[in-house]
Design an enzyme around this catalytic site. Structure first.
Site, mmCIF file in Angstrom:
data_model
loop_
_atom_site.group_PDB
_atom_site.id
_atom_site.type_symbol
_atom_site.label_atom_id
_atom_site.label_comp_id
_atom_site.label_asym_id
_atom_site.label_seq_id
_atom_site.Cartn_x
_atom_site.Cartn_y
_atom_site.Cartn_z
ATOM 1 N N LEU A 51 116.477 99.074 91.789
ATOM 2 C CA LEU A 51 115.960 98.394 92.968
ATOM 3 C C LEU A 51 116.251 96.896 92.930
ATOM 4 O O LEU A 51 116.563 96.295 93.965
ATOM 5 C CB LEU A 51 114.452 98.626 93.074
ATOM 6 C CG LEU A 51 114.010 100.039 93.486
ATOM 7 C CD1 LEU A 51 112.533 100.248 93.148
ATOM 8 C CD2 LEU A 51 114.239 100.269 94.967
ATOM 9 N N LYS A 76 124.002 92.576 80.273
ATOM 10 C CA LYS A 76 123.748 93.411 81.448
ATOM 11 C C LYS A 76 123.648 92.564 82.709
ATOM 12 O O LYS A 76 124.101 92.963 83.786
ATOM 13 C CB LYS A 76 122.479 94.231 81.245
ATOM 14 C CG LYS A 76 122.591 95.294 80.157
ATOM 15 C CD LYS A 76 121.294 96.068 80.004
ATOM 16 C CE LYS A 76 121.421 97.140 78.931
ATOM 17 N NZ LYS A 76 120.147 97.899 78.764
ATOM 18 N N ASP A 99 112.322 87.370 79.652
ATOM 19 C CA ASP A 99 111.653 88.465 78.951
ATOM 20 C C ASP A 99 110.210 88.497 79.438
ATOM 21 O O ASP A 99 109.410 87.616 79.096
ATOM 22 C CB ASP A 99 111.720 88.242 77.446
ATOM 23 C CG ASP A 99 111.068 89.363 76.649
ATOM 24 O OD1 ASP A 99 110.448 90.264 77.260
ATOM 25 O OD2 ASP A 99 111.162 89.336 75.407
ATOM 26 N N ASN A 126 110.309 91.825 90.842
ATOM 27 C CA ASN A 126 110.561 93.263 90.827
ATOM 28 C C ASN A 126 110.391 93.879 89.444
ATOM 29 O O ASN A 126 110.118 95.070 89.329
ATOM 30 C CB ASN A 126 111.987 93.502 91.342
ATOM 31 C CG ASN A 126 112.528 94.866 91.005
ATOM 32 O OD1 ASN A 126 112.166 95.866 91.621
ATOM 33 N ND2 ASN A 126 113.401 94.930 90.004
ATOM 34 N N TYR A 213 100.572 103.155 84.384
ATOM 35 C CA TYR A 213 101.372 102.441 85.391
ATOM 36 C C TYR A 213 100.573 102.177 86.662
ATOM 37 O O TYR A 213 100.518 101.023 87.135
ATOM 38 C CB TYR A 213 102.650 103.222 85.698
ATOM 39 C CG TYR A 213 103.536 102.566 86.731
ATOM 40 C CD1 TYR A 213 104.256 101.413 86.429
ATOM 41 C CD2 TYR A 213 103.657 103.104 88.008
ATOM 42 C CE1 TYR A 213 105.071 100.806 87.376
ATOM 43 C CE2 TYR A 213 104.477 102.509 88.962
ATOM 44 C CZ TYR A 213 105.176 101.362 88.642
ATOM 45 O OH TYR A 213 105.981 100.762 89.587
ATOM 46 N N LYS A 217 99.447 98.228 87.847
ATOM 47 C CA LYS A 217 99.871 97.718 89.151
ATOM 48 C C LYS A 217 98.663 97.387 90.027
ATOM 49 O O LYS A 217 98.680 96.427 90.814
ATOM 50 C CB LYS A 217 100.772 98.735 89.848
ATOM 51 C CG LYS A 217 102.177 98.827 89.270
ATOM 52 C CD LYS A 217 102.949 97.546 89.525
ATOM 53 C CE LYS A 217 104.417 97.681 89.174
ATOM 54 N NZ LYS A 217 105.184 96.445 89.466
#
Length: 344
Positions: A51, A76, A99, A126, A213, A217
């Site tokens: 995403l 990356k 990080d 994100n 998770y 959030k």
């Protein structure tokens, strides 16, 4: 349109009612055809894949002048940047190391933005992890997903606020969008009554791999309410966006095989593709106006917070979480930043 704070909580069950509406019955909303981000600068975290990478690509497709890929691994990041530079040679694409498990790294990137950028218009946070296994971050002593998804995201949010306010087009507010999850609506949050609250996440007995998770959030949503009571939308518009159940991401890369297999089957029949999911990011970060300040955006629309947040118990947890969060992040200067923003 009313903000999330002004809306009544939803009474519809998440499964299957809200899930079916999200995945099959929502109409995408795309930016106007004349949308032009020329001259603007954006930072996207976790942007070398999935995403985040698609978000970077879509921003560049609207003629964004400079993009900063904030990523954990230089190689990356450079690989992703090379692809974007090839497709959009008119733009400047930089790679900055970040990080999200390190407070020092987060402070460093905020200092870099303050020192090196003459302009910053958009920040899209994100980066996140599923946290399906209990891990403690040695540097901070906190459970990894809670560290990355909540504490570090909140720290980066607050540290970027004065940069966004100071380095943008006159008369235009900065934009900061944080990625959240629709699963937060159904977070069990079994340790919500722990006092103190934050240390309870670092105890293995409170760890639930299926709920970690969603609840980490959800912490961000609780604090969004408090944060945006202190920050004016004239300075920075802060919102959260929920991209929907999406295929083509690496979020569940560390999940057990059986969980990944089940999720892949569900994704095959119901998930949004990455391009469609990221259109929610773009809508939240560059289209929605001041009425989205302090709001959760779901299916391209301002949506209510989770029902718990409107209850007296939810407000008590919110206050306690906010107090502990400011105490945790206080040594990094967040209190002074919030005080200066609330007085301006």
């Amino acid at each position: 349109m009313p903000s999330s704070k002004e809306l009544a909580p939803s009474t519809a069950p998440f499964f299957p009612n809200q899930f079916i509406k999200n995945q099959f019955c929502s109409k995408p909303q795309y930016p106007p055809g004349d949308t032009d981000l020329s001259g603007k600068v954006a930072i996207v975290t976790g942007s070398n894949t999935g995403l985040g990478f698609e978000c970077a690509r879509q921003l560049l497709s609207y003629k964004l002048s400079r993009l900063i890929l904030a990523v954990r691994t230089a190689a990356k990041g450079e690989y992703a940047a090379t692809k974007l530079r090839t497709q959009y040679p008119q733009a400047t694409v930089d790679v900055w190391l970040l990080d999200m498990s390190s407070y020092e790294s987060i402070q460093a990137i905020a200092r870099k933005a303050e020192k090196e950028l003459s302009r910053l218009d958009i920040a899209i946070l994100n980066a996140g992890i599923a946290g399906s296994e209990f891990k403690i971050v040695p540097e901070t002593g906190h459970e990894e997903a809670m560290q990355v998804n909540y504490l570090s995201t909140m720290l980066l949010t607050i540290l970027l606020l004065p940069v966004l306010k100071a380095k943008l087009e006159p008369g235009q507010p900065g934009r900061l969008t944080i990625v959240t999850s629709m699963l937060s609506i159904i977070a069990k949050f079994a340790n919500k009554n722990a006092n103190p609250l934050l240390p309870s996440f670092d105890e293995k007995k409170n760890f639930d791999s299926t709920d970690n998770y969603p609840k980490t959030k959800f912490l961000g949503q609780l604090s969004l309410w408090k944060l945006t009571d202190l920050v004016s939308s004239d300075d920075v518009i802060i919102n959260m966006v929920e991209p929907g159940f999406t295929k083509g991401t690496e979020l569940q890369r560390d999940a057990p095989f059986a969980v990944k297999a089940a999720l892949n089957l569900l994704k095959a029949v119901s998930a949004r593709d990455v391009k469609l999911a990221v259109s929610t990011y773009i809508d939240a970060a560059i289209v929605k106006g001041k009425d989205s300040h302090g709001s959760i955006l779901t299916n391209w629309e301002i949506a209510p917070y989770a029902p718990f947040e409107y209850t007296s118990e939810g407000r008590e947890v919110m206050e306690r979480l906010w107090k502990e969060t400011i105490e945790e992040l206080g040594p990094m200067g967040v209190g002074k930043i919030l005080e200066s923003l609330s007085e301006s």
